[in-house]
Design a protein around this motif. Structure first.
Motif, PDB file in Angstrom:
ATOM      1  N   GLY A 169       0.787  -1.231   0.000  1.00 18.59           N
ATOM      2  CA  GLY A 169       0.000   0.000   0.000  1.00 18.59           C
ATOM      3  C   GLY A 169       0.817   1.278   0.000  1.00 18.59           C
ATOM      4  O   GLY A 169       0.434   2.264  -0.645  1.00 18.59           O
ATOM      5  N   THR A 170       1.936   1.276   0.694  1.00 22.31           N
ATOM      6  CA  THR A 170       2.743   2.499   0.780  1.00 22.31           C
ATOM      7  C   THR A 170       3.319   2.901  -0.575  1.00 22.31           C
ATOM      8  O   THR A 170       3.204   4.073  -0.953  1.00 22.31           O
ATOM      9  CB  THR A 170       3.843   2.341   1.849  1.00 22.31           C
ATOM     10  N   PRO A 171       3.916   2.005  -1.341  1.00 23.61           N
ATOM     11  CA  PRO A 171       4.382   2.417  -2.672  1.00 23.61           C
ATOM     12  C   PRO A 171       3.245   2.850  -3.604  1.00 23.61           C
ATOM     13  O   PRO A 171       3.415   3.777  -4.398  1.00 23.61           O
ATOM     14  CB  PRO A 171       5.094   1.176  -3.220  1.00 23.61           C
ATOM     15  N   ILE A 172       2.096   2.194  -3.490  1.00 21.50           N
ATOM     16  CA  ILE A 172       0.960   2.602  -4.313  1.00 21.50           C
ATOM     17  C   ILE A 172       0.531   4.018  -3.935  1.00 21.50           C
ATOM     18  O   ILE A 172       0.282   4.861  -4.812  1.00 21.50           O
ATOM     19  CB  ILE A 172      -0.207   1.596  -4.176  1.00 21.50           C
ATOM     20  N   ALA A 173       0.472   4.305  -2.646  1.00 21.23           N
ATOM     21  CA  ALA A 173       0.125   5.655  -2.185  1.00 21.23           C
ATOM     22  C   ALA A 173       1.166   6.670  -2.653  1.00 21.23           C
ATOM     23  O   ALA A 173       0.822   7.778  -3.067  1.00 21.23           O
ATOM     24  CB  ALA A 173       0.011   5.679  -0.667  1.00 21.23           C
ATOM     25  N   ALA A 174       2.430   6.301  -2.601  1.00 22.18           N
ATOM     26  CA  ALA A 174       3.491   7.214  -3.043  1.00 22.18           C
ATOM     27  C   ALA A 174       3.356   7.532  -4.523  1.00 22.18           C
ATOM     28  O   ALA A 174       3.534   8.680  -4.936  1.00 22.18           O
ATOM     29  CB  ALA A 174       4.866   6.614  -2.747  1.00 22.18           C
ATOM     30  N   LEU A 175       3.048   6.524  -5.327  1.00 12.37           N
ATOM     31  CA  LEU A 175       2.840   6.769  -6.760  1.00 12.37           C
ATOM     32  C   LEU A 175       1.607   7.641  -6.986  1.00 12.37           C
ATOM     33  O   LEU A 175       1.604   8.511  -7.858  1.00 12.37           O
ATOM     34  CB  LEU A 175       2.704   5.446  -7.518  1.00 12.37           C
ATOM     35  N   TRP A 176       0.589   7.428  -6.189  1.00 14.42           N
ATOM     36  CA  TRP A 176      -0.637   8.200  -6.310  1.00 14.42           C
ATOM     37  C   TRP A 176      -0.400   9.679  -5.967  1.00 14.42           C
ATOM     38  O   TRP A 176      -0.918  10.571  -6.629  1.00 14.42           O
ATOM     39  CB  TRP A 176      -1.685   7.606  -5.379  1.00 14.42           C
ATOM     40  N   PHE A 177       0.378   9.924  -4.893  1.00 17.12           N
ATOM     41  CA  PHE A 177       0.607  11.285  -4.406  1.00 17.12           C
ATOM     42  C   PHE A 177       1.887  11.916  -4.933  1.00 17.12           C
ATOM     43  O   PHE A 177       2.252  13.003  -4.507  1.00 17.12           O
ATOM     44  CB  PHE A 177       0.674  11.301  -2.876  1.00 17.12           C
ATOM     45  N   ALA A 178       2.580  11.253  -5.839  1.00 16.88           N
ATOM     46  CA  ALA A 178       3.914  11.695  -6.264  1.00 16.88           C
ATOM     47  C   ALA A 178       3.963  13.155  -6.683  1.00 16.88           C
ATOM     48  O   ALA A 178       4.888  13.873  -6.312  1.00 16.88           O
ATOM     49  CB  ALA A 178       4.434  10.804  -7.395  1.00 16.88           C
ATOM     50  N   GLU A 179       3.016  13.618  -7.426  1.00 19.11           N
ATOM     51  CA  GLU A 179       3.036  14.997  -7.913  1.00 19.11           C
ATOM     52  C   GLU A 179       2.475  15.971  -6.882  1.00 19.11           C
ATOM     53  O   GLU A 179       3.021  17.033  -6.657  1.00 19.11           O
ATOM     54  CB  GLU A 179       2.243  15.105  -9.223  1.00 19.11           C
TER      55      GLU A 179
END
Length: 135
Positions: free
Chosen positions: A24-34
């Motif tokens: 979940g953490t990497p998915i969240a990071a990709l989601w919030f990256a920008e």
């Protein structure tokens, strides 16, 4: 038997929360990256800690079995391959994050690292299902 089950349950709880975080953490990071650059560094540390929890709780399963039953769990063939995949995913994720922290210090990981971490997390979760089913 009750104490042994309580120990297994405690290890399983830690393992489940770690599993949710490694994917979940990497998915969240990709989601919030920008939108949320400030979140990426703490998410990287959370991912690192989650992988440590995964490794420690994985060892915990073996430790409870060994100390309570006098032997390690018997797993063969496909389950053993799945366990090796999980161990490799944890090692690669920890190495990847460690190199990033050592080389880049204060900058958050880039999209390429988050994608790799996402792939490792999802691969480990898939291997966990195989390990659980075939052991």
């Amino acid at each position: 038997m009750e104490f042994e089950n309580a120990l297994y349950a405690g290890v399983q709880i830690a393992h489940n929360f770690g599993a949710a975080a490694i994917a979940g953490t990497p998915i969240a990071a990709l989601w919030f990256a920008e939108a949320r650059q400030a979140l990426l560094r703490p998410l990287a540390w959370l991912t690192f800690i989650a992988w440590l929890v995964q490794a420690a709780s994985g060892l915990g399963f073996g430790a409870v079995s060994f100390f309570m039953e006098g032997e390690l769990p018997e797993i063969h063939h496909l389950a053993l391959a799945a366990l090796i995949v999980k161990i490799l995913c944890a090692a690669l994720a920890l190495i990847l994050l460690s190199f990033h922290f050592l080389r880049r210090g204060g900058t958050p990981p880039g999209v390429a690292i988050w994608r790799r971490l996402c792939g490792l997390g999802l691969t480990a979760l898939t291997a966990a299902a195989v390990l659980r089913w075939f052991s």
